[in-house]
Write a protein that holds these residues in place. Sequence first.
Motif, mmCIF file in Angstrom:
data_model
loop_
_atom_site.group_PDB
_atom_site.id
_atom_site.type_symbol
_atom_site.label_atom_id
_atom_site.label_comp_id
_atom_site.label_asym_id
_atom_site.label_seq_id
_atom_site.Cartn_x
_atom_site.Cartn_y
_atom_site.Cartn_z
ATOM 1 N N VAL A 95 0.789 -1.354 0.113
ATOM 2 C CA VAL A 95 -0.056 -0.109 0.015
ATOM 3 C C VAL A 95 0.867 1.175 0.016
ATOM 4 C CG1 VAL A 95 -2.163 -0.851 0.989
ATOM 5 C CG2 VAL A 95 -0.282 -0.123 2.500
ATOM 6 N N ASP A 96 2.129 1.101 -0.427
ATOM 7 C CA ASP A 96 3.013 2.124 -0.755
ATOM 8 C C ASP A 96 3.153 2.926 0.952
ATOM 9 O OD1 ASP A 96 3.455 1.703 -3.261
ATOM 10 O OD2 ASP A 96 1.821 3.087 -4.272
ATOM 11 N N VAL A 97 3.487 2.122 1.775
ATOM 12 C CA VAL A 97 3.790 2.939 2.876
ATOM 13 C C VAL A 97 5.030 2.341 3.462
ATOM 14 C CG1 VAL A 97 3.056 2.858 5.546
ATOM 15 C CG2 VAL A 97 1.225 3.070 3.738
ATOM 16 N N LYS A 98 6.182 3.253 3.931
ATOM 17 C CA LYS A 98 7.324 2.952 4.340
ATOM 18 C C LYS A 98 7.022 2.251 5.787
ATOM 19 C CE LYS A 98 9.682 6.924 2.015
ATOM 20 N NZ LYS A 98 10.357 8.083 2.456
ATOM 21 N N THR A 99 8.179 1.426 6.055
ATOM 22 C CA THR A 99 8.234 0.885 7.465
ATOM 23 C C THR A 99 9.440 1.491 8.221
ATOM 24 O OG1 THR A 99 7.667 -1.420 6.313
ATOM 25 C CG2 THR A 99 8.768 -1.563 8.527
ATOM 26 N N THR A 100 8.813 2.017 9.607
ATOM 27 C CA THR A 100 9.619 2.404 10.466
ATOM 28 C C THR A 100 9.778 1.733 11.878
ATOM 29 O OG1 THR A 100 8.104 4.215 11.049
ATOM 30 C CG2 THR A 100 9.279 4.957 9.369
ATOM 31 N N ALA A 101 10.797 2.101 12.418
ATOM 32 C CA ALA A 101 11.203 1.549 13.693
ATOM 33 C C ALA A 101 11.874 2.364 14.689
ATOM 34 C CB ALA A 101 11.951 0.238 13.410
ATOM 35 N N ARG A 102 11.861 1.969 16.040
ATOM 36 C CA ARG A 102 12.485 2.603 16.744
ATOM 37 C C ARG A 102 14.075 1.998 16.965
ATOM 38 N NH1 ARG A 102 7.587 1.863 18.944
ATOM 39 N NH2 ARG A 102 6.401 3.685 19.533
ATOM 40 N N ALA A 103 14.955 2.958 17.154
ATOM 41 C CA ALA A 103 16.252 2.315 17.327
ATOM 42 C C ALA A 103 17.421 3.310 18.284
ATOM 43 C CB ALA A 103 17.092 2.320 16.068
ATOM 44 N N ILE A 104 17.975 2.601 18.648
ATOM 45 C CA ILE A 104 18.998 3.537 19.903
ATOM 46 C C ILE A 104 20.415 3.324 19.285
ATOM 47 C CG2 ILE A 104 20.499 3.039 21.974
ATOM 48 C CD1 ILE A 104 17.993 2.038 23.600
ATOM 49 N N VAL A 105 20.788 4.743 19.016
ATOM 50 C CA VAL A 105 22.079 4.976 18.517
ATOM 51 C C VAL A 105 23.106 5.123 19.700
ATOM 52 C CG1 VAL A 105 23.409 6.455 16.929
ATOM 53 C CG2 VAL A 105 21.225 6.045 16.331
ATOM 54 N N LYS A 106 24.277 4.392 19.803
ATOM 55 C CA LYS A 106 24.993 4.579 20.872
ATOM 56 C C LYS A 106 26.509 4.792 20.037
ATOM 57 C CE LYS A 106 23.160 1.194 24.244
ATOM 58 N NZ LYS A 106 23.306 0.055 24.859
ATOM 59 N N GLY A 107 27.397 5.449 20.909
ATOM 60 C CA GLY A 107 28.801 5.593 20.713
ATOM 61 C C GLY A 107 29.305 7.066 20.570
ATOM 62 N N ASN A 108 30.245 7.136 19.901
ATOM 63 C CA ASN A 108 30.893 8.320 19.615
ATOM 64 C C ASN A 108 31.428 8.678 17.995
ATOM 65 O OD1 ASN A 108 33.565 7.221 19.381
ATOM 66 N ND2 ASN A 108 33.526 7.153 21.331
ATOM 67 N N ARG A 109 32.210 9.585 17.482
ATOM 68 C CA ARG A 109 32.482 9.761 16.185
ATOM 69 C C ARG A 109 33.474 8.868 15.706
ATOM 70 N NH1 ARG A 109 37.272 13.288 16.009
ATOM 71 N NH2 ARG A 109 37.745 13.995 18.279
ATOM 72 N N ILE A 110 34.042 8.074 16.476
ATOM 73 C CA ILE A 110 34.803 6.849 16.077
ATOM 74 C C ILE A 110 34.394 5.609 16.075
ATOM 75 C CG2 ILE A 110 36.795 8.381 16.561
ATOM 76 C CD1 ILE A 110 37.542 6.419 18.913
ATOM 77 N N LYS A 111 33.331 5.418 16.756
ATOM 78 C CA LYS A 111 32.882 4.079 17.140
ATOM 79 C C LYS A 111 31.209 4.276 17.520
ATOM 80 C CE LYS A 111 32.439 -0.554 17.707
ATOM 81 N NZ LYS A 111 32.475 -1.442 16.383
ATOM 82 N N SER A 112 30.555 3.849 16.766
ATOM 83 C CA SER A 112 28.844 3.863 16.939
ATOM 84 C C SER A 112 28.315 2.492 16.557
ATOM 85 C CB SER A 112 28.374 5.026 16.062
ATOM 86 O OG SER A 112 28.770 6.212 16.448
ATOM 87 N N GLU A 113 26.980 2.505 17.102
ATOM 88 C CA GLU A 113 26.382 1.101 16.809
ATOM 89 C C GLU A 113 24.983 1.264 16.884
ATOM 90 O OE1 GLU A 113 25.651 -1.187 21.256
ATOM 91 O OE2 GLU A 113 27.053 -2.086 19.585
ATOM 92 N N VAL A 114 24.013 0.825 16.273
ATOM 93 C CA VAL A 114 22.715 0.851 16.083
ATOM 94 C C VAL A 114 22.060 -0.312 16.620
ATOM 95 C CG1 VAL A 114 20.639 1.523 14.585
ATOM 96 C CG2 VAL A 114 23.133 2.568 14.288
#
Length: 344
Positions: free
Chosen positions: A224-243
């Motif tokens: 039905v042309d609807v995007k799927t979105t989700a909640r995510a936690i982004v952790k880290g700093n400018r040299i190491k991050s994770e989602v």
Amino acid sequence: MSIPFDLWGQRGWASVEVAGESHYANQIRELFGKDLKPSGSEIVVTAQLVPDSRNRHDRNAIGVWVGNKQLGYLPREEAARYVPVLASLTAQGWLPQVSARVWGTEWSDYEDRRVTFRGSVRLDLAEPHMLVPVNLPPSGQHRLLPTGAAIQVTGEEKHLDALAPLLRPEGECWAYVSLHEMVEQTARTSRTVVEVRVDGSRVGQLTPKMSGELLPAIRHLAQVDVKTTARAIVKGNRIKSEVVLYVARAHELPDTWLGPAAPAAPAAPAQTQAHAPDFVPQVSPTSAVREHGPIPPAPSGIRFVVPANWPQPPAGWAPSPGWRPDPSWPAAPEGWQWWIPVWE
């Protein structure tokens, strides 16, 4: 009239105590009705957090309400930490709310037969910086997957530039992400996986196994042309991050979230022999012949609309499963069409 907003970061554990419940014992008791057991009872309700800047004892006061019943306040030291975020939400027309556990017990004094009630309220309330996402949801029609168990995103180290604008001094934050089906080419074969994007930019993908847990939901909305979105936690700093995603798997989605089933496609007629239709329209010899106009293209999406005398929701907002309008709002007109097609 405000639009209810479920604060992010709720994990199913109510650990923040509400202060002043003894002053609101009658209101708390009313929540139980006739279901209060002599040994004590506990119920789960949705509580609204309302800043009370006119409070003469504390300008940072935040009242805890369930509907039109006040149950208490956030403790003074906690209110000072939370009021900047909650006041900002209410100023934008939102009504912050969280899950709350309410406990109560009642006993009689045998000497004078007076009934005494004691109640307590605890809130499922995350840290202030984890109450709202740091970014806006994707533009256009989208649907937010219900919260569920964690799923680690892979390949984030290749997209630090896209994650850098989201990073916070606290080291973590919530963010909207969109999920997209993609075909990944390998040296010997190809495989279908889920690509994860933030604000339209790729930030990683899911493993084939984890992709299989979400692809049915993504495809269901794509029909039905609807995007799927989700909640995510982004952790880290400018040299190491994770989602890390926190989403329900496709098999965990309730029917109320999936919506009505699509009608089955009609079976193709057998091509064995020609046959006459059961009904042949009769055209009067004197009738003028008129050509049909062009058929418009399929809509690119759908949009949630509310009556003109309701608070107008932000652009792109769609109600979450189980959402109900504020009882104080005027009744919607009979037969009101809540969803309309849009062409973008």
